[in-house]
Design a protein around this motif. Sequence first.
Motif, PDB file in Angstrom:
ATOM      1  N   TRP A 209       0.808  -1.216   0.000  1.00  0.00           N
ATOM      2  CA  TRP A 209       0.000   0.000   0.000  1.00  0.00           C
ATOM      3  C   TRP A 209       0.843   1.270   0.000  1.00  0.00           C
ATOM      4  O   TRP A 209       0.431   2.302  -0.537  1.00  0.00           O
ATOM      5  N   ASN A 213       0.315   4.987  -2.204  1.00  0.00           N
ATOM      6  CA  ASN A 213       0.071   6.321  -1.639  1.00  0.00           C
ATOM      7  C   ASN A 213       1.146   7.307  -2.065  1.00  0.00           C
ATOM      8  O   ASN A 213       0.848   8.400  -2.547  1.00  0.00           O
ATOM      9  N   GLY A 216       0.900   8.400  -5.606  1.00  0.00           N
ATOM     10  CA  GLY A 216      -0.407   8.903  -6.001  1.00  0.00           C
ATOM     11  C   GLY A 216      -1.203   7.971  -6.898  1.00  0.00           C
ATOM     12  O   GLY A 216      -2.050   8.413  -7.681  1.00  0.00           O
ATOM     13  N   ASN A 218      -3.583   5.771  -6.401  1.00  0.00           N
ATOM     14  CA  ASN A 218      -5.024   5.587  -6.244  1.00  0.00           C
ATOM     15  C   ASN A 218      -5.829   6.457  -7.211  1.00  0.00           C
ATOM     16  O   ASN A 218      -7.000   6.179  -7.481  1.00  0.00           O
ATOM     17  N   GLU A 219      -5.205   7.486  -7.756  1.00  0.00           N
ATOM     18  CA  GLU A 219      -5.875   8.337  -8.743  1.00  0.00           C
ATOM     19  C   GLU A 219      -6.114   7.594 -10.062  1.00  0.00           C
ATOM     20  O   GLU A 219      -7.005   7.966 -10.833  1.00  0.00           O
ATOM     21  N   PRO A 276      -1.901   4.827   5.166  1.00  0.00           N
ATOM     22  CA  PRO A 276      -2.555   5.895   4.387  1.00  0.00           C
ATOM     23  C   PRO A 276      -2.990   5.458   2.995  1.00  0.00           C
ATOM     24  O   PRO A 276      -4.033   5.909   2.500  1.00  0.00           O
ATOM     25  N   GLY A 277      -2.215   4.601   2.348  1.00  0.00           N
ATOM     26  CA  GLY A 277      -2.572   4.151   1.007  1.00  0.00           C
ATOM     27  C   GLY A 277      -3.860   3.355   0.999  1.00  0.00           C
ATOM     28  O   GLY A 277      -4.718   3.544   0.125  1.00  0.00           O
ATOM     29  N   GLN A 279      -6.247   3.475   3.343  1.00  0.00           N
ATOM     30  CA  GLN A 279      -7.352   4.350   3.725  1.00  0.00           C
ATOM     31  C   GLN A 279      -7.761   5.245   2.562  1.00  0.00           C
ATOM     32  O   GLN A 279      -8.949   5.507   2.353  1.00  0.00           O
ATOM     33  N   ASP A 280      -6.797   5.703   1.797  1.00  0.00           N
ATOM     34  CA  ASP A 280      -7.088   6.549   0.640  1.00  0.00           C
ATOM     35  C   ASP A 280      -7.922   5.787  -0.386  1.00  0.00           C
ATOM     36  O   ASP A 280      -8.841   6.347  -0.997  1.00  0.00           O
ATOM     37  N   ASP A 283     -11.443   5.564   0.987  1.00  0.00           N
ATOM     38  CA  ASP A 283     -12.108   6.866   0.864  1.00  0.00           C
ATOM     39  C   ASP A 283     -12.512   7.158  -0.581  1.00  0.00           C
ATOM     40  O   ASP A 283     -13.510   7.851  -0.827  1.00  0.00           O
ATOM     41  N   ALA A 284     -11.757   6.639  -1.533  1.00  0.00           N
ATOM     42  CA  ALA A 284     -12.053   6.864  -2.947  1.00  0.00           C
ATOM     43  C   ALA A 284     -13.118   5.912  -3.476  1.00  0.00           C
ATOM     44  O   ALA A 284     -13.516   6.021  -4.644  1.00  0.00           O
TER      45      ALA A 284
END
Length: 342
Positions: A209, A213, A216, A218-219, A276-277, A279-280, A283-284
């Motif tokens: 993960w 993160n 970037g 997850n975009e 964080p990765g 969770q991101d 969230d997405a």
Amino acid sequence: MSLKKTFMATMAATATLATTVQAETTLKISHYTPALHGIQTDFIEPWTEQVTECTGGEVQFEIFAAGSQLGNVARQQEQVMAGVVDIAHGLHGIPRGRFPRTSLIDMPFLTNDAGAASQTLWDLLPTHLAEEYKGLKVLALHAHNSGLLHTNAKKVETMEDMDGLRIRTPSPAVSQMLSTLGADPQGLPPSEVYESLQRGVIDGTVFPWDPVNSFGLNEVLNYHLDLRAYTVSFFYVMNQRSYDNLSEEAQACVDQASGADLVAKFGDWWDAWDAPGRQDAIDAGHEITELSEDERSRWREALQPMMDGYLQSVKDGGVDNAAEIYQAMQDKIAEYEAAQQD
């Protein structure tokens, strides 16, 4: 004061100043992650501060991260060997084939824990891996938590879903794993994955993960399969001549900041860097799937011939005791993972 005494005092002061300046050493450190990544902020920067404080300022550092003239992941090993940098943090699998013994830790289903893998590498360094680090002072070896399969357009749940997918790979062992599972492995440095996903050059990537993160990703991703099938290992090494040129006191400070105590920190660090990765992605609204136990058994069975073949290829490449090293890794990892469960 007489002119002679004044002259002598000035000469003494100048000599003292020259000695002080001469004693100060600035060492160059290179790594391939962004400067805001935990590799630099949690690991490298505190390490340099500890050494500088211990040496009373005798040793200073200049850090070169990703995007700098010395931050190319494919050049970390050659730069530190040549003395272009004094210390480097890099991936054992890039470029391929330079650390065949150490890279056995990348074998499928060997471990899913950064702490156990890192401590295993450090324990085996003097007995099984040292030959790969001639000309280098090894400060730490470590690995990341188990990697996942991340894809942008296609959800993967079974081996059949892997068929034909172009997947970025970090190492020879992982490449063979992906090929065996039906995918088309693509060798790319981490910094090129975002654009390759965005342009449709690849369909996905294997990563823990943390780099998802930090780069970037997850975009440009939508699906994540928790494989818990592989890890990738890293080196933190110093040019031996650079180390030997330090004073005995400075060498002791470097030793004190490195080694087993440093290696023991990577398990907790990776847990913190991974959070964080994941969770991101949640969230997405991404879909995170865990590989079922039945499917995991299928993958293990399918990959066994590949693992046997990979060990043989490492042996054929000149590592006569490849099977012995792999068994030692299995034993050590089992020991550490059992201790964690107690």
